[in-house]
Design a protein around this motif. Sequence first.
Motif, mmCIF file in Angstrom:
data_model
loop_
_atom_site.group_PDB
_atom_site.id
_atom_site.type_symbol
_atom_site.label_atom_id
_atom_site.label_comp_id
_atom_site.label_asym_id
_atom_site.label_seq_id
_atom_site.Cartn_x
_atom_site.Cartn_y
_atom_site.Cartn_z
ATOM 1 N N TRP A 46 0.820 -1.216 0.000
ATOM 2 C CA TRP A 46 0.000 0.000 0.000
ATOM 3 C C TRP A 46 0.852 1.264 0.000
ATOM 4 O O TRP A 46 0.446 2.294 -0.550
ATOM 5 N N GLY A 47 2.044 1.193 0.558
ATOM 6 C CA GLY A 47 2.967 2.321 0.422
ATOM 7 C C GLY A 47 3.394 2.510 -1.020
ATOM 8 O O GLY A 47 3.468 3.635 -1.533
ATOM 9 N N ALA A 48 3.659 1.382 -1.701
ATOM 10 C CA ALA A 48 4.021 1.451 -3.113
ATOM 11 C C ALA A 48 2.877 1.992 -3.955
ATOM 12 O O ALA A 48 3.101 2.696 -4.950
ATOM 13 N N MET A 49 1.623 1.692 -3.555
ATOM 14 C CA MET A 49 0.479 2.167 -4.323
ATOM 15 C C MET A 49 0.291 3.670 -4.203
ATOM 16 O O MET A 49 -0.166 4.316 -5.154
ATOM 17 N N VAL A 50 0.626 4.264 -3.061
ATOM 18 C CA VAL A 50 0.557 5.721 -2.941
ATOM 19 C C VAL A 50 1.443 6.372 -3.999
ATOM 20 O O VAL A 50 1.049 7.328 -4.680
ATOM 21 N N GLU A 51 2.638 5.814 -4.158
ATOM 22 C CA GLU A 51 3.565 6.335 -5.167
ATOM 23 C C GLU A 51 3.054 6.039 -6.573
ATOM 24 O O GLU A 51 3.093 6.905 -7.458
ATOM 25 N N GLU A 52 2.550 4.829 -6.791
ATOM 26 C CA GLU A 52 2.058 4.425 -8.107
ATOM 27 C C GLU A 52 0.903 5.307 -8.571
ATOM 28 O O GLU A 52 0.801 5.670 -9.749
ATOM 29 N N LEU A 53 0.028 5.658 -7.651
ATOM 30 C CA LEU A 53 -1.163 6.449 -7.968
ATOM 31 C C LEU A 53 -0.885 7.945 -8.005
ATOM 32 O O LEU A 53 -1.736 8.724 -8.446
ATOM 33 N N PHE A 286 -9.692 5.181 1.995
ATOM 34 C CA PHE A 286 -10.688 4.941 0.949
ATOM 35 C C PHE A 286 -10.141 5.360 -0.412
ATOM 36 O O PHE A 286 -10.271 4.637 -1.404
ATOM 37 N N LEU A 287 -9.511 6.517 -0.465
ATOM 38 C CA LEU A 287 -8.956 7.027 -1.717
ATOM 39 C C LEU A 287 -7.938 6.053 -2.310
ATOM 40 O O LEU A 287 -8.012 5.697 -3.498
ATOM 41 N N VAL A 288 -6.990 5.603 -1.492
ATOM 42 C CA VAL A 288 -5.925 4.745 -2.005
ATOM 43 C C VAL A 288 -6.479 3.390 -2.438
ATOM 44 O O VAL A 288 -6.141 2.885 -3.516
ATOM 45 N N LYS A 289 -7.330 2.787 -1.614
ATOM 46 C CA LYS A 289 -7.878 1.465 -1.940
ATOM 47 C C LYS A 289 -8.743 1.511 -3.199
ATOM 48 O O LYS A 289 -8.610 0.669 -4.097
ATOM 49 N N PRO A 471 -5.073 -6.294 7.919
ATOM 50 C CA PRO A 471 -5.833 -5.063 7.663
ATOM 51 C C PRO A 471 -5.617 -4.554 6.246
ATOM 52 O O PRO A 471 -4.681 -4.956 5.544
ATOM 53 N N TRP A 472 -6.496 -3.640 5.809
ATOM 54 C CA TRP A 472 -6.392 -3.017 4.497
ATOM 55 C C TRP A 472 -6.871 -1.567 4.627
ATOM 56 O O TRP A 472 -7.670 -1.233 5.514
ATOM 57 N N PRO A 473 -6.416 -0.671 3.758
ATOM 58 C CA PRO A 473 -6.710 0.758 3.928
ATOM 59 C C PRO A 473 -8.181 1.119 3.839
ATOM 60 O O PRO A 473 -8.631 2.074 4.483
ATOM 61 N N GLY A 474 -8.972 0.397 3.010
ATOM 62 C CA GLY A 474 -10.363 0.781 2.779
ATOM 63 C C GLY A 474 -11.336 0.274 3.820
ATOM 64 O O GLY A 474 -12.534 0.551 3.715
#
Length: 646
Positions: A46-53, A286-289, A471-474
Amino acid sequence: MADAFVWTPTHDYIERSHVRQFMARHGITDVNELRRRSTADVAWFWGAMVEELGIEFFQPYDSVLDSSDGMAWSRWFVGGKLNLAHNCLDRHVASTRAEKTALVWEGEDGAVRELTYRQLLEETDRIANALKRLGIGRGDRVGVFLPMIPEAVASMLACAKIGAIAIPIFSGYGAEAVATRLQDGAAKVLITADGTLRRGVPVPLKPIADEAVALSPTVEHLIVVQRLGRDIPWQSGRDLWWHEIRVAELPSCPCEPMDSEAPWMIAYTSGTTGQPKGSVHVHAGFLVKIAQEVLHQVDLQEDDRLCWVTDMGWIMGPWKVIGGLALGGTLVLFEGAPDFPTPDRLWRVVEEQGVTILGLSPTLIRALMKYGEEPVKAHDLSRLRVLASTGEPWNPAPWNWCFQQVGGGTRPLINFSGGTEVGACFLSCLTIEPLKPCALGGPSLGMAIDVFDASGKPIRGEVGELVCTKPWPGMTRGLWNDEERYLRSYWSRWPDVWTHGDWASIDDEGTWYLHGRSDDTLKVAGKRIGPAEIESAAVGHPSVFEAAAVGVPHELKGESIWCFVVLGPNVTPSPTLQQEIRDQVAHVLGKPFAPDQVRFVSDLPKTRSAKILRRAIRARLLNLDLGDLSSLENPAALEEIPRASA
């Protein structure tokens, strides 16, 4: 024996996909390795997804994940400050997307509106300033009782901009259902419309809103969008026209820097019993997920146009809006029914608005199948690139019809499943992996999903409880004003394991399937079976259009199976047909699961999000408490149950 794969991704689907590009950047060679790595270290993924998005924080976060208070109370992107609306609008307008089309809306009467990102930002900012003038600020709740019109999108994002909490409410609800949500959330403002069109008939939303507000003492103002231009009741001082208050405000409103865990939405989900549950969703998680799902599951690209047949009051409404806009895509919204004024309405919208990603539900496809292939073939659907579905388990016949007739057998049908409380999805196919009919591929990326037996051990090849072990961000940050119910509903069966209430299985090739709600499960002579399996077997009979299976108490077997079926056009009910349907189920599932009763009905009771209300069918049949029916679309169908022909 596992089902055969019916679709294999082409070179173009694979090479163009965001999933493939993400894998290449991180040295991952195949989808199975990606799923393993994304769930082995969820903080990394999920840290990588913040950068990816390209998610923009006003203040960087200190850590991706903190579960020190237990998995149920996990916090994400801790210490960071951002704003969901900034990432959906402002950053695009500040870049190269200012004049790109953000959304296209088509009314049932043929009216069309198109807004660029700059125009949608201005509309959002004006209404955000109007809300601030009414005293709305951080943490205040605002009800959004609107059909899928551009103002619904602006309202949700305006709340996010100023730190208010949006409460999206399905536009088909009656006054009591609206009031229940306003009361629970203690909303200060309700945004509605004078009305909307549905099958050529004006639906008067303002009188419903008036009645709901009369039952909700915290609501101080009612903002009304003029959609139909009809005379409506008006309370001076309380009621305000959207078009009048917006012009008095500046077209610019700064985004409030919100803590990553600050709530931005309370999304209510209805059960068959008890009060609706208010799932609390936050700015960052919610935004990231959601953005990750739209990026990876339907592979939204810069030139895509995303249309999902939904309402803002269902989780797929915010999913479509937040995910689509966060990625800079174009949304296609439409008012009214997908088969009115003509059976080809949806397919015409897809053609004329250039839809490339189309989201459907199994129930919607079953409803459109009755018109045959001609309405689909009458339109050029060549721009369609991805089909997607959620809402309930598929039956093979409608899945294949959608795949072949709508997708031409050449486009992926991305099936996924999660829930309002999940924030989005637990399971999903991807556009770079082969697909089987009705299947869900595997766990959604970053989601540690498993199937447990009754003792809490992982199982394969059998039906068990769908669970999440990390756990998951959303994930919902509890239920609004009901911490105990949150823990009891999802965390009480096994320590630090989310139990979702769905039956699932994994076949010998690693493909996942859903089998319906576990609380709908039937137990016949000690053998458990999900209703979806019985229904799919019944629908395999050429005369059966739809089916719903429920368990009825039986002195010897514990439960007996009653199957309520809707027959196809021009099919006459008969005792012979009943026996044929029983034989069909027995042939597919074995004699122990042949229905004791087959009853014919003209329709099955469904929610407005197209899910069959099995527990309500059972309760009506046995004269039990019906519970919360606020989401029931067709009350007459429920009343037909006790007098259904045997």
